[in-house]
Scaffold this motif. Structure first.
Motif, PDB file in Angstrom:
ATOM      1  N   LEU A 149      45.016  47.284  35.594  1.00  0.00           N
ATOM      2  CA  LEU A 149      43.844  48.161  35.534  1.00  0.00           C
ATOM      3  C   LEU A 149      42.738  47.535  34.690  1.00  0.00           C
ATOM      4  O   LEU A 149      41.556  47.620  35.038  1.00  0.00           O
ATOM      5  CB  LEU A 149      44.249  49.528  34.978  1.00  0.00           C
ATOM      6  CG  LEU A 149      45.118  50.372  35.922  1.00  0.00           C
ATOM      7  CD1 LEU A 149      45.701  51.574  35.193  1.00  0.00           C
ATOM      8  CD2 LEU A 149      44.318  50.824  37.143  1.00  0.00           C
ATOM      9  N   ARG A 150      43.101  46.910  33.591  1.00  0.00           N
ATOM     10  CA  ARG A 150      42.080  46.242  32.762  1.00  0.00           C
ATOM     11  C   ARG A 150      41.410  45.124  33.536  1.00  0.00           C
ATOM     12  O   ARG A 150      40.209  44.882  33.383  1.00  0.00           O
ATOM     13  CB  ARG A 150      42.715  45.717  31.480  1.00  0.00           C
ATOM     14  CG  ARG A 150      43.176  46.824  30.530  1.00  0.00           C
ATOM     15  CD  ARG A 150      43.671  46.264  29.209  1.00  0.00           C
ATOM     16  NE  ARG A 150      44.297  47.316  28.416  1.00  0.00           N
ATOM     17  CZ  ARG A 150      45.598  47.386  28.136  1.00  0.00           C
ATOM     18  NH1 ARG A 150      46.419  46.432  28.582  1.00  0.00           N
ATOM     19  NH2 ARG A 150      46.081  48.373  27.414  1.00  0.00           N
ATOM     20  N   SER A 151      42.167  44.434  34.387  1.00  0.00           N
ATOM     21  CA  SER A 151      41.572  43.364  35.198  1.00  0.00           C
ATOM     22  C   SER A 151      40.583  43.922  36.222  1.00  0.00           C
ATOM     23  O   SER A 151      39.746  43.189  36.750  1.00  0.00           O
ATOM     24  CB  SER A 151      42.669  42.573  35.925  1.00  0.00           C
ATOM     25  OG  SER A 151      43.211  43.310  37.012  1.00  0.00           O
ATOM     26  N   CYS A 152      40.688  45.230  36.491  1.00  0.00           N
ATOM     27  CA  CYS A 152      39.773  45.913  37.416  1.00  0.00           C
ATOM     28  C   CYS A 152      38.642  46.623  36.676  1.00  0.00           C
ATOM     29  O   CYS A 152      37.881  47.389  37.289  1.00  0.00           O
ATOM     30  CB  CYS A 152      40.546  46.925  38.261  1.00  0.00           C
ATOM     31  SG  CYS A 152      41.786  46.194  39.352  1.00  0.00           S
ATOM     32  N   GLY A 153      38.539  46.413  35.372  1.00  0.00           N
ATOM     33  CA  GLY A 153      37.481  47.035  34.599  1.00  0.00           C
ATOM     34  C   GLY A 153      37.770  48.464  34.190  1.00  0.00           C
ATOM     35  O   GLY A 153      36.846  49.234  33.916  1.00  0.00           O
ATOM     36  N   ILE A 154      39.044  48.841  34.125  1.00  0.00           N
ATOM     37  CA  ILE A 154      39.461  50.201  33.776  1.00  0.00           C
ATOM     38  C   ILE A 154      40.336  50.155  32.529  1.00  0.00           C
ATOM     39  O   ILE A 154      41.291  49.373  32.476  1.00  0.00           O
ATOM     40  CB  ILE A 154      40.245  50.848  34.940  1.00  0.00           C
ATOM     41  CG1 ILE A 154      39.356  50.991  36.179  1.00  0.00           C
ATOM     42  CG2 ILE A 154      40.830  52.198  34.529  1.00  0.00           C
ATOM     43  CD1 ILE A 154      40.126  51.335  37.449  1.00  0.00           C
ATOM     44  N   GLU A 155      40.027  50.973  31.538  1.00  0.00           N
ATOM     45  CA  GLU A 155      40.882  51.080  30.355  1.00  0.00           C
ATOM     46  C   GLU A 155      41.735  52.343  30.511  1.00  0.00           C
ATOM     47  O   GLU A 155      41.237  53.459  30.402  1.00  0.00           O
ATOM     48  CB  GLU A 155      40.062  51.162  29.075  1.00  0.00           C
ATOM     49  CG  GLU A 155      40.909  51.160  27.805  1.00  0.00           C
ATOM     50  CD  GLU A 155      41.802  49.934  27.683  1.00  0.00           C
ATOM     51  OE1 GLU A 155      42.975  50.114  27.287  1.00  0.00           O
ATOM     52  OE2 GLU A 155      41.348  48.814  27.998  1.00  0.00           O
ATOM     53  N   PRO A 156      43.046  52.191  30.778  1.00  0.00           N
ATOM     54  CA  PRO A 156      43.876  53.357  31.061  1.00  0.00           C
ATOM     55  C   PRO A 156      44.295  54.107  29.800  1.00  0.00           C
ATOM     56  O   PRO A 156      44.256  53.574  28.694  1.00  0.00           O
ATOM     57  CB  PRO A 156      45.094  52.747  31.750  1.00  0.00           C
ATOM     58  CG  PRO A 156      45.209  51.387  31.136  1.00  0.00           C
ATOM     59  CD  PRO A 156      43.790  50.928  30.896  1.00  0.00           C
ATOM     60  N   ILE A 157      44.695  55.351  30.003  1.00  0.00           N
ATOM     61  CA  ILE A 157      45.223  56.202  28.934  1.00  0.00           C
ATOM     62  C   ILE A 157      46.740  56.052  28.945  1.00  0.00           C
ATOM     63  O   ILE A 157      47.374  56.274  29.982  1.00  0.00           O
ATOM     64  CB  ILE A 157      44.825  57.665  29.169  1.00  0.00           C
ATOM     65  CG1 ILE A 157      43.301  57.805  29.223  1.00  0.00           C
ATOM     66  CG2 ILE A 157      45.412  58.577  28.090  1.00  0.00           C
ATOM     67  CD1 ILE A 157      42.833  59.005  30.007  1.00  0.00           C
TER      68      ILE A 157
END
Length: 326
Positions: A149-157
C-alpha cells in the motif's frame, strides 16, 4: 471518548467459514465490547443472513446495507469495486490478504498478471491496483500488505487480528511426550511443493488436514510434532498460528507474508526457500532433526507463542486507537 462513526457495517460473504470471515466477526465483537456500533452486513446485500454456527460465539448482530452519511462500510480487500460504489458513507478496505487481491500465486509471474487482468475485465479489480483506491480508508493486517500500500502512495491504518482465543491458553502446551512423528499440512496450500516432499521421504508420515471439524483439527495438531506450509501466505494465516499454539514446530516457505519477520516472527532457520536447488535436502535435514530432537526445537518457538498470546490485546488497542477519539 467519542465514536468516529454512527454505524460500522462489516461486510462478509454469508455462510463463509474460513480465516477471513472469522476475523471479520472477531472485529465486530471487539468493537461491540468497546461500545462501538458495529454490525455484520452479509453478501449478497439483498438477502438476509445470520452468523454461521461456528461464529455464533461472537454474538454479533447483522444489519442491511445502509449507504448513509456518518456510517463506515468496511469491506474485505477482495471487494474493492463494491467499496468504490459507496456514495454517502465512508468506505474502507481491510487488507486481510494481499495475494488474494493481486490474484498472485507465485508460481509464474505472467500467470499472476493474467489472473489479475481477468479480474479487471470482470469488473472485480481496479486498473493499476491499489493506486486507484486512494479515496478509501485502508486498514492493514500485515506488514506485507502495508509495504504494498505504501508503494501505491497509501499509508494504511494497522489492524491485525488474532486466532480463536480458545487456542491462546497454555492448555495445549501442557506436555510434549505424547507427540507423534507426524508431519501435518494443508492440502490447499503449496500442494505441489508438499507433494515433492512426500515423494522424497516416503518413510515419513505426512497427513493432510482436511474434512475435520474444530475438535478433530485440534486433536491432530495437539498430537503432532510438525506443521509445514509452503503456500503463498496471502495474510497472517491462521493455521500456522493455531499449530504453534498446539505445540507443533513449523517449517514454512518465504512467500507472501512469510517473507518478513513481522508477520511470521519465527526463527529464520525454519523458513526455507522452496525454489532453491537443495530445498528438498534442506527440508529433510531440518524435519528429520525436529522429529528426532523435538524438545529442543519446541523451545525455539516459545517466543512466537508468547507473541501470539498478545495478539488480542494488540487487536483491541488498534481498534481503540482509530475508532475512539479522546
Amino acid at each position: 471518548m467519542t465514536q468516529t462513526y454512527k454505524k460500522i457495517l462489516i461486510v462478509c460473504p454469508a455462510g463463509a467459514v474460513t480465516g477471513g470471515p472469522e476475523a471479520l466477526h472477531q472485529l465486530a465483537a471487539h468493537m461491540n465490547d468497546l461500545g462501538l456500533p458495529a454490525f455484520m452486513c452479509y453478501l449478497p446485500f439483498n438477502q438476509s443472513a445470520l452468523a454461521p454456527p461456528p461464529y455464533e460465539r461472537y454474538k454479533t448482530q447483522a444489519l442491511p446495507y445502509e449507504d448513509m452519511p456518518g456510517n463506515l462500510i468496511l469491506f474485505p480487500e477482495v471487494y474493492p469495486m463494491l467499496a468504490q460504489k459507496v456514495k454517502y458513507a465512508q468506505a474502507g478496505l481491510w487488507w486481510l490478504s494481499l495475494e488474494n487481491f493481486l490474484e498472485r500465486r507465485h508460481i509464474w509471474s505472467l500467470h499472476d498478471e493474467v489472473r489479475y487482468l481477468k479480474r479487471v475485465i470482470q469488473g472485480r479489480r481496479p486498473w493499476g491496483g491499489a493506486k486507484n483506491l486512494k479515496k478509501l480508508l485502508h486498514f492493514s493486517q500485515t506488514e506485507h500488505s502495508s509495504q504494498y500500500l505504501r508503494s501505491c502512495g497509501i499509508e494504511p491504518i494497522p489492524l491485525i487480528d488474532s486466532i480463536n482465543e480458545d487456542f491462546l491458553t497454555d492448555r495445549f502446551l501442557d506436555q510434549i511426550d505424547h507427540k507423534k512423528n507426524t508431519i501435518l499440512y494443508n492440502p490447499t496450500k503449496g500442494w505441489k511443493v508438499t507433494q515433492r516432499l512426500i515423494e522424497a521421504y516416503p518413510n515419513w508420515q505426512f497427513e493432510p488436514l482436511k474434512g475435520l471439524n474444530r475438535e478433530q483439527l485440534s486433536e491432530k495438531l495437539y498430537n503432532s510434532k510438525l506443521y509445514i506450509d509452503f503456500g503463498h501466505h496471502p495474510g497472517r494465516d491462521r493455521m500456522p498460528r493455531e499449530a504453534a499454539m498446539h505445540g507443533c514446530c513449523l517449517i514454512t516457505g518465504k512467500l507472501g507474508s512469510a517473507g518478513n519477520e513481522v508477520d511470521l516472527p519465527i526463527p529464520s532457520q525454519y523458513k526455507l526457500d522452496s525454489h532453491s536447488e537443495n530445498f528438498v535436502e534442506q527440508f529433510g535435514q531440518l524435519a528429520g532433526d525436529i522429529l528426532e530432537n523435538f524438545a529442543n526445537h519446541y523451545l525455539a518457538f516459545n517466543a512466537y507463542r508468547h507473541w501470539l498470546q498478545d495478539e488480542p490485546r494488540i487487536f483491541k488497542e488498534q481498534i481503540k486507537d482509530y475508532f475512539l477519539k479522546k
